[in-house]
Scaffold this motif. Structure first.
Motif, short mmCIF file in Angstrom:
data_model
loop_
_atom_site.label_atom_id
_atom_site.label_comp_id
_atom_site.label_asym_id
_atom_site.label_seq_id
_atom_site.Cartn_x
_atom_site.Cartn_y
_atom_site.Cartn_z
N SER A 71 0.88 -1.19 -0.03
CA SER A 71 -0.12 0.03 0.09
C SER A 71 0.76 1.41 -0.15
CB SER A 71 -1.06 -0.07 1.16
OG SER A 71 -0.17 -0.12 2.24
N SER A 72 2.21 1.01 -0.33
CA SER A 72 3.22 2.29 -0.50
C SER A 72 2.36 3.43 -1.33
CB SER A 72 4.29 1.89 -0.99
OG SER A 72 5.16 3.02 -1.16
N SER A 73 2.70 4.55 -0.65
CA SER A 73 2.29 5.84 -1.19
C SER A 73 2.95 6.27 -2.61
CB SER A 73 2.12 7.00 -0.36
OG SER A 73 3.52 7.21 -0.05
N MET A 74 4.01 5.36 -2.70
CA MET A 74 4.73 5.50 -4.10
C MET A 74 4.09 5.14 -5.32
SD MET A 74 7.76 7.03 -3.60
CE MET A 74 8.81 6.42 -5.06
N LEU A 75 3.15 3.99 -5.04
CA LEU A 75 2.62 3.23 -6.02
C LEU A 75 1.40 3.95 -6.53
CD1 LEU A 75 3.34 -0.16 -4.52
CD2 LEU A 75 4.57 0.83 -6.31
N LYS A 76 1.05 3.78 -7.92
CA LYS A 76 -0.04 4.27 -8.68
C LYS A 76 -1.27 3.58 -8.03
CE LYS A 76 1.85 5.18 -13.03
NZ LYS A 76 2.27 4.48 -14.31
N SER A 77 -1.07 2.20 -7.59
CA SER A 77 -2.16 1.38 -7.23
C SER A 77 -2.58 1.61 -5.71
CB SER A 77 -1.76 -0.24 -7.36
OG SER A 77 -0.60 -0.26 -6.58
N SER A 78 -1.83 2.56 -5.20
CA SER A 78 -2.17 2.69 -3.79
C SER A 78 -3.17 4.17 -3.61
CB SER A 78 -1.06 3.12 -2.81
OG SER A 78 -1.28 3.83 -1.83
N ASN A 79 -4.05 4.38 -2.77
CA ASN A 79 -4.63 5.49 -2.44
C ASN A 79 -4.09 6.20 -1.11
OD1 ASN A 79 -5.95 3.77 -0.57
ND2 ASN A 79 -7.63 3.57 -1.81
N VAL A 80 -2.88 5.71 -0.75
CA VAL A 80 -2.42 6.54 0.13
C VAL A 80 -1.76 7.94 -0.47
CG1 VAL A 80 -0.67 6.35 2.09
CG2 VAL A 80 -2.03 4.56 1.47
N THR A 100 6.30 5.97 2.02
CA THR A 100 6.83 5.79 0.78
C THR A 100 7.88 4.51 0.63
OG1 THR A 100 8.35 7.50 1.91
CG2 THR A 100 6.91 8.23 0.07
N ASN A 101 7.83 3.84 1.78
CA ASN A 101 8.93 2.82 1.56
C ASN A 101 8.08 1.48 1.05
OD1 ASN A 101 10.94 0.95 2.30
ND2 ASN A 101 9.84 0.23 4.05
N ILE A 102 8.72 0.82 0.02
CA ILE A 102 8.07 -0.16 -0.66
C ILE A 102 8.90 -1.49 -0.13
CG2 ILE A 102 7.52 -1.38 -2.90
CD1 ILE A 102 7.65 1.36 -3.91
N ALA A 103 8.18 -2.43 0.60
CA ALA A 103 8.36 -3.51 1.24
C ALA A 103 9.65 -4.27 0.38
CB ALA A 103 7.37 -4.72 1.37
N PHE A 104 10.99 -4.28 0.85
CA PHE A 104 12.07 -5.04 0.41
C PHE A 104 12.26 -4.67 -1.02
CE2 PHE A 104 14.55 -9.13 0.00
CZ PHE A 104 15.49 -8.83 0.93
N ARG A 105 12.03 -3.63 -1.41
CA ARG A 105 12.05 -3.09 -3.01
C ARG A 105 13.70 -3.28 -3.41
NH1 ARG A 105 11.19 2.89 -5.01
NH2 ARG A 105 12.53 3.13 -3.14
N ASN A 106 14.63 -3.01 -2.59
CA ASN A 106 15.92 -3.12 -3.14
C ASN A 106 16.44 -4.47 -2.98
OD1 ASN A 106 16.70 -0.40 -3.61
ND2 ASN A 106 16.69 0.17 -1.67
N GLY A 107 15.72 -5.40 -2.13
CA GLY A 107 16.04 -6.89 -2.15
C GLY A 107 15.79 -7.41 -3.52
N ILE A 108 14.45 -6.85 -3.73
CA ILE A 108 13.86 -7.72 -5.12
C ILE A 108 14.76 -6.96 -6.32
CG2 ILE A 108 11.92 -7.42 -6.55
CD1 ILE A 108 10.25 -7.67 -3.98
N LEU A 109 15.07 -5.77 -6.25
CA LEU A 109 15.78 -5.22 -7.48
C LEU A 109 17.08 -5.66 -7.71
CD1 LEU A 109 14.68 -1.43 -7.49
CD2 LEU A 109 13.48 -3.55 -8.23
N LEU A 110 17.73 -6.02 -6.39
CA LEU A 110 19.11 -6.37 -6.46
C LEU A 110 19.18 -8.04 -7.07
CD1 LEU A 110 20.72 -5.15 -3.25
CD2 LEU A 110 21.65 -4.90 -5.52
N SER A 111 18.01 -8.80 -6.47
CA SER A 111 18.00 -10.21 -6.91
C SER A 111 17.72 -10.26 -8.49
CB SER A 111 16.62 -10.87 -6.17
OG SER A 111 17.06 -10.67 -4.76
N ILE A 112 16.94 -9.37 -8.98
CA ILE A 112 16.56 -9.35 -10.58
C ILE A 112 17.90 -9.23 -11.11
CG2 ILE A 112 15.34 -8.45 -12.33
CD1 ILE A 112 13.02 -8.05 -10.57
N ALA A 113 18.75 -7.98 -10.53
CA ALA A 113 19.89 -7.72 -11.23
C ALA A 113 20.87 -8.60 -11.35
CB ALA A 113 20.27 -6.37 -10.54
#
Ligand SMILES: [Zn+2]
Length: 225
Positions: A71-80, A100-113
């Motif tokens: 539900s991070s306010s950074m996301l279009k899908s969120s109404n926060v 504005t925090n998105i759960a474990f975003r950097n962990g995910i981005l690093l894993s994909i990278a």
């Protein structure tokens, strides 16, 4: 040596990209940008422009589906609503979590990278986290310990092939901006604001943080001129 730079089109990752190009040459650098459903999709256009400016290869990946439960306010899908106060003010208000925090975003981005790096025989990943003393409390996946742990996991998990570096991890925003002179980063081509307007809103947390960084260097953000 080849480097994959996680590249949002913001100020920090632009400094990382410029640093990688300076150190290894543009032929050995690939930028990796993510559409994760962010409200400020303007940063993706800026990321594209900057890759053209630097003449580096860019990989763009759509990973919106991954954050559909956030539900991070950074996301279009969120109404926060996005916060309009600085990090310091948020801390003063005893806020334990920022919207504005998105759960474990950097962990995910690093894993994909990492997976891309292994497949494309890339030795190193750069990403632009930096710790302003606030990151550990507000953004747990932006701190030095997170970086050290991910580096170890990725090195082992890639069969000792891929290393992760966060060249800005111990810097303050103002110090990141200072690097601009050395690296000649065209900050007018970067985008930090959480909104998609023509000019930065100058009110959101990201804008306040950026403005403060320029002020400490006695500079005016070229986007505000
Ligand atoms: Zn803004």
């Amino acid at each position: 040596m080849k480097v994959l730079v996680i590249f949002s089109g913001g100020l920090d990752s632009s400094v990382c990209l410029a640093k990688a190009i300076k150190e290894y040459g543009k032929k050995n650098v690939i930028a990796l940008s993510f559409d994760y459903g962010q409200k400020n999709s303007k940063e993706l256009l800026k990321a594209k422009e900057l890759c053209k400016y630097y003449n580096v290869e860019q990989i763009c990946m759509n990973i919106k589906e991954l954050f559909k439960y956030s539900s991070s306010s950074m996301l279009k899908s969120s109404n926060v609503e996005l916060p309009k106060i600085s990090y310091q003010e948020q801390l003063k208000n005893n806020i334990k979590e920022v919207s504005t925090n998105i759960a474990f975003r950097n962990g995910i981005l690093l894993s994909i990278a990492t997976s891309i790096a292994i497949s494309k025989k890339i030795d190193k990943i750069y990403y632009g986290i930096h710790n302003e003393g606030i990151a550990t409390t507000l953004y747990p996946d932006c701190c030095e310990n997170f970086n050290l742990a991910m580096n170890l996991a990725i090195y082992i998990g890639s069969g000792n092939k891929v290393k992760v570096e966060a060249p800005l991890v111990n810097m303050l925003k103002a110090e990141v901006i200072k690097l601009r002179i050395e690296l000649d980063v065209p900050f007018e081509k970067t985008w930090t604001c959480y909104e998609n307007k023509k000019k930065p809103c100058q009110r959101c947390t990201a804008c306040r943080d950026r403005i403060e960084g320029f002020k400490k260097n006695n500079l005016i953000d070229p986007l505000l001129k």
